[in-house]
Design a protein around this motif. Sequence first.
Motif, PDB file in Angstrom:
ATOM      1  N   THR A 164       0.818  -1.226   0.000  1.00 36.74           N
ATOM      2  CA  THR A 164       0.000   0.000   0.000  1.00 36.74           C
ATOM      3  C   THR A 164       0.848   1.272   0.000  1.00 36.74           C
ATOM      4  O   THR A 164       0.316   2.372  -0.178  1.00 36.74           O
ATOM      5  CB  THR A 164      -0.928   0.023   1.226  1.00 36.74           C
ATOM      6  OG1 THR A 164      -0.127  -0.046   2.417  1.00 36.74           O
ATOM      7  CG2 THR A 164      -1.901  -1.161   1.189  1.00 36.74           C
ATOM      8  N   LYS A 165       2.164   1.131   0.180  1.00 32.88           N
ATOM      9  CA  LYS A 165       3.051   2.297   0.191  1.00 32.88           C
ATOM     10  C   LYS A 165       3.612   2.633  -1.195  1.00 32.88           C
ATOM     11  O   LYS A 165       4.474   3.509  -1.325  1.00 32.88           O
ATOM     12  CB  LYS A 165       4.214   2.054   1.155  1.00 32.88           C
ATOM     13  CG  LYS A 165       3.762   1.863   2.605  1.00 32.88           C
ATOM     14  CD  LYS A 165       4.953   1.600   3.514  1.00 32.88           C
ATOM     15  CE  LYS A 165       4.499   1.409   4.965  1.00 32.88           C
ATOM     16  NZ  LYS A 165       5.648   1.126   5.867  1.00 32.88           N
ATOM     17  N   ALA A 166       3.118   1.950  -2.224  1.00 34.33           N
ATOM     18  CA  ALA A 166       3.672   2.112  -3.567  1.00 34.33           C
ATOM     19  C   ALA A 166       3.572   3.534  -4.101  1.00 34.33           C
ATOM     20  O   ALA A 166       4.346   3.934  -4.970  1.00 34.33           O
ATOM     21  CB  ALA A 166       2.986   1.147  -4.527  1.00 34.33           C
ATOM     22  N   LYS A 167       2.615   4.323  -3.593  1.00 40.45           N
ATOM     23  CA  LYS A 167       2.436   5.697  -4.067  1.00 40.45           C
ATOM     24  C   LYS A 167       2.968   6.738  -3.076  1.00 40.45           C
ATOM     25  O   LYS A 167       2.752   7.941  -3.245  1.00 40.45           O
ATOM     26  CB  LYS A 167       0.946   5.971  -4.322  1.00 40.45           C
ATOM     27  CG  LYS A 167       0.334   5.164  -5.469  1.00 40.45           C
ATOM     28  CD  LYS A 167       0.729   5.733  -6.818  1.00 40.45           C
ATOM     29  CE  LYS A 167      -0.087   5.115  -7.951  1.00 40.45           C
ATOM     30  NZ  LYS A 167       0.230   5.685  -9.258  1.00 40.45           N
ATOM     31  N   ASP A 168       3.675   6.274  -2.037  1.00 37.96           N
ATOM     32  CA  ASP A 168       4.121   7.178  -0.979  1.00 37.96           C
ATOM     33  C   ASP A 168       5.428   7.910  -1.290  1.00 37.96           C
ATOM     34  O   ASP A 168       5.883   8.724  -0.494  1.00 37.96           O
ATOM     35  CB  ASP A 168       4.290   6.410   0.336  1.00 37.96           C
ATOM     36  CG  ASP A 168       2.954   5.988   0.934  1.00 37.96           C
ATOM     37  OD1 ASP A 168       1.917   6.379   0.380  1.00 37.96           O
ATOM     38  OD2 ASP A 168       2.963   5.251   1.942  1.00 37.96           O
ATOM     39  N   GLN A 170       8.924   7.849  -4.499  1.00 39.12           N
ATOM     40  CA  GLN A 170       9.366   7.572  -5.862  1.00 39.12           C
ATOM     41  C   GLN A 170      10.369   6.428  -5.875  1.00 39.12           C
ATOM     42  O   GLN A 170      11.098   6.215  -4.901  1.00 39.12           O
ATOM     43  CB  GLN A 170      10.006   8.832  -6.463  1.00 39.12           C
ATOM     44  CG  GLN A 170       9.052  10.019  -6.507  1.00 39.12           C
ATOM     45  CD  GLN A 170       9.669  11.235  -7.149  1.00 39.12           C
ATOM     46  OE1 GLN A 170       9.650  11.401  -8.358  1.00 39.12           O
ATOM     47  NE2 GLN A 170      10.241  12.114  -6.328  1.00 39.12           N
ATOM     48  N   ASP A 195       4.546   0.642 -14.485  1.00 37.08           N
ATOM     49  CA  ASP A 195       3.930   1.860 -14.999  1.00 37.08           C
ATOM     50  C   ASP A 195       2.494   2.026 -14.496  1.00 37.08           C
ATOM     51  O   ASP A 195       1.671   1.111 -14.597  1.00 37.08           O
ATOM     52  CB  ASP A 195       3.943   1.855 -16.529  1.00 37.08           C
ATOM     53  CG  ASP A 195       5.335   2.032 -17.109  1.00 37.08           C
ATOM     54  OD1 ASP A 195       6.272   2.280 -16.339  1.00 37.08           O
ATOM     55  OD2 ASP A 195       5.487   1.901 -18.342  1.00 37.08           O
ATOM     56  N   LYS A 197       1.628   2.239 -11.446  1.00 38.63           N
ATOM     57  CA  LYS A 197       1.480   1.730 -10.075  1.00 38.63           C
ATOM     58  C   LYS A 197       2.458   2.381  -9.102  1.00 38.63           C
ATOM     59  O   LYS A 197       2.250   2.365  -7.897  1.00 38.63           O
ATOM     60  CB  LYS A 197       1.665   0.211 -10.055  1.00 38.63           C
ATOM     61  CG  LYS A 197       0.613  -0.530 -10.873  1.00 38.63           C
ATOM     62  CD  LYS A 197       0.929  -2.007 -10.959  1.00 38.63           C
ATOM     63  CE  LYS A 197      -0.050  -2.714 -11.886  1.00 38.63           C
ATOM     64  NZ  LYS A 197       0.326  -4.118 -12.130  1.00 38.63           N
ATOM     65  N   VAL A 198       3.539   2.941  -9.643  1.00 34.93           N
ATOM     66  CA  VAL A 198       4.514   3.672  -8.836  1.00 34.93           C
ATOM     67  C   VAL A 198       4.931   4.918  -9.598  1.00 34.93           C
ATOM     68  O   VAL A 198       4.732   5.011 -10.819  1.00 34.93           O
ATOM     69  CB  VAL A 198       5.775   2.829  -8.528  1.00 34.93           C
ATOM     70  CG1 VAL A 198       5.457   1.660  -7.606  1.00 34.93           C
ATOM     71  CG2 VAL A 198       6.434   2.346  -9.816  1.00 34.93           C
ATOM     72  N   SER A 199       5.539   5.843  -8.897  1.00 33.18           N
ATOM     73  CA  SER A 199       6.123   7.020  -9.537  1.00 33.18           C
ATOM     74  C   SER A 199       7.610   6.756  -9.744  1.00 33.18           C
ATOM     75  O   SER A 199       8.344   6.496  -8.788  1.00 33.18           O
ATOM     76  CB  SER A 199       5.927   8.253  -8.655  1.00 33.18           C
ATOM     77  OG  SER A 199       6.618   9.363  -9.207  1.00 33.18           O
TER      78      SER A 199
END
Length: 366
Positions: A164-168, A170, A195, A197-199
């Motif tokens: 759940t931390k994938a967008k927290d 880069q 692509d 799902k993460v920055s």
Amino acid sequence: MSTRTGRGAMTVGVVAMAVTLAACGGGSKSGDGSETKKKDLKIGLLLPEKQAARYEKSDKPLIEKMVSELTSGKGQVVYANAEQDAARQNQQVDEMIGKKVDALIIDAVDSKAIGGAVQRAHEAGIPIVAFDRLAEGPVDAYVSFDNEDVGHVQARALLDNLGTKAKDGQIVMMNGARTDPNAAQFKKGAHSELDGKVSIGKEYDTKEWKPENAAANMRTAISALGKDKIIGVYSANDGMAGGIISALKAAGVSKLPPITGQDTELAGVQRIVAGEQFMSVYKSYAEESPIAAQMAVALAKKQSLISIANSKTNSPTKSDIPTALVPVVAVIKENIRSTVVGDGLYTIDEICTAKYKAACKSAGLQ
């Protein structure tokens, strides 16, 4: 795991078939000495570098063993290593032509730069097996791992770890060398998972796959993004992961983000045990290398590859190259025993040196 097991069973069958053919002479006797020549083969082997332990620890002896088995001990492997020098490898191809090898296995330093040398070998009547990397030019066969799947496996493992931390924050992507076609395939597989799902804060193609170049790239990424904003690192192999970790530590990062790898080098496995590197990709050289030898011997004897190759591949210069692809598996701390130890790549004692004794005990590797 089931796919890998199935492929392993198929490979064993191919090896058994090839050994049987060798024992039977691999063809009809002509009475003119050709049968002796069929066994008394010279197989050239050109490997790209020595930084990755796999080439001289695993690939070379495995290929030598299989050539010996397939030729009743009469075959010879003529070996050279380019030590990451493409021009030197081109010269080594010419030397193999001069030695009149019966077939040539090439793991290219630079897949494009080797094309002219491959053409010269072809014109000299020497069949070429592209090993691990797909060389340009008129190659006759190709064996490697499923390279896009490597990228998928690495990226999925990274995403699973981030959860759940994938967008927290880069991630940084540290791809391999632009001169290596495998690197592009790893990258393609990884991007298809990552692509959206993460920055991806920074992405690099790392010159010559060198750890020191990966470390320099990582220092640049840390300066640009901030060390506390990097939540994960996609590293295309273990050597670069080592350079990345050194750069993060030098920047004062005490809690390392998850970092991927590939090749299950001993140092990489030890870093996984120690909790510094999250995962690696295990590629069974015990499966890949013997297939290269089988292809080379079959081509030297002018035999069909139908029982060895399981697909076809296109390069920028040739289509429908008979190909054998070997699947891969993710290695994390929890399955080291069942993968690299279970397959005999390393022993517990090799992994658990004095520096890693406590970490090994904690990981249940005793």
